[in-house]
Design a protein around this motif. Structure first.
Motif, PDB file in Angstrom:
ATOM      1  N   LEU A   1      21.339 -43.438   5.217  1.00 51.42           N
ATOM      2  CA  LEU A   1      20.150 -43.810   5.987  1.00 51.42           C
ATOM      3  C   LEU A   1      19.326 -44.751   5.124  1.00 51.42           C
ATOM      4  CD1 LEU A   1      19.194 -40.295   7.358  1.00 51.42           C
ATOM      5  CD2 LEU A   1      20.454 -42.092   8.530  1.00 51.42           C
TER       6      LEU A   1
ATOM      7  N   ALA B   1      11.390 -47.975   1.390  1.00 50.46           N
ATOM      8  CA  ALA B   1      11.939 -47.719   0.062  1.00 50.46           C
ATOM      9  C   ALA B   1      12.643 -48.966  -0.478  1.00 50.46           C
ATOM     10  CB  ALA B   1      12.907 -46.548   0.105  1.00 50.46           C
TER      11      ALA B   1
ATOM     12  N   ASP C   1      16.018 -46.706   4.340  1.00 50.28           N
ATOM     13  CA  ASP C   1      14.584 -46.697   4.589  1.00 50.28           C
ATOM     14  C   ASP C   1      14.033 -48.058   4.194  1.00 50.28           C
ATOM     15  OD1 ASP C   1      11.964 -46.053   5.020  1.00 50.28           O
ATOM     16  OD2 ASP C   1      11.764 -44.786   3.239  1.00 50.28           O
TER      17      ASP C   1
END
Length: 101
Positions: free
Chosen positions: A87, A92, A89
């Motif tokens: 996943l 991030a 982000d």
């Protein structure tokens, strides 16, 4: 008559420089704004530094966190196992890009 006019001009000269001069009131207000902006930048930089110091502390040999070591190894190598789901982000990723600069 010339003395009062000269005196008034003399006072006006110093009043103008008290507001608009290099060390006048307007220059002082501008300097205060720059100081406030620099203090905000310093606070942001210290927050990032403290965050990074905490992450670095987890990688020290006296207190090695296996999860942190695994995470850093995967990020640096860019590899994942076949049974894993990744996943991404965006926040991030942007943070890592900012830190890498």
């Amino acid at each position: 008559m010339i003395v009062p006019i000269f005196g008034a001009l003399f006072v006006c000269y110093f009043l103008i420089h008290a507001f608009h001069g290099d060390r006048g009131l307007f220059a002082w207000m501008h300097l205060q704004k720059e100081v406030a902006a620099a203090e905000a930048t310093l606070a942001d930089t210290r927050a990032i530094k403290d965050s990074l110091d905490g992450r670095i502390a987890l990688l020290r040999s006296s207190h090695l966190d296996p999860d942190m070591l695994d995470e850093r190894a995967r990020v640096m190598s860019g590899l994942v196992r076949p049974d894993e789901i990744v996943l991404i982000d965006p926040a991030a990723r942007a943070e890592r890009a900012t830190i890498a600069k």
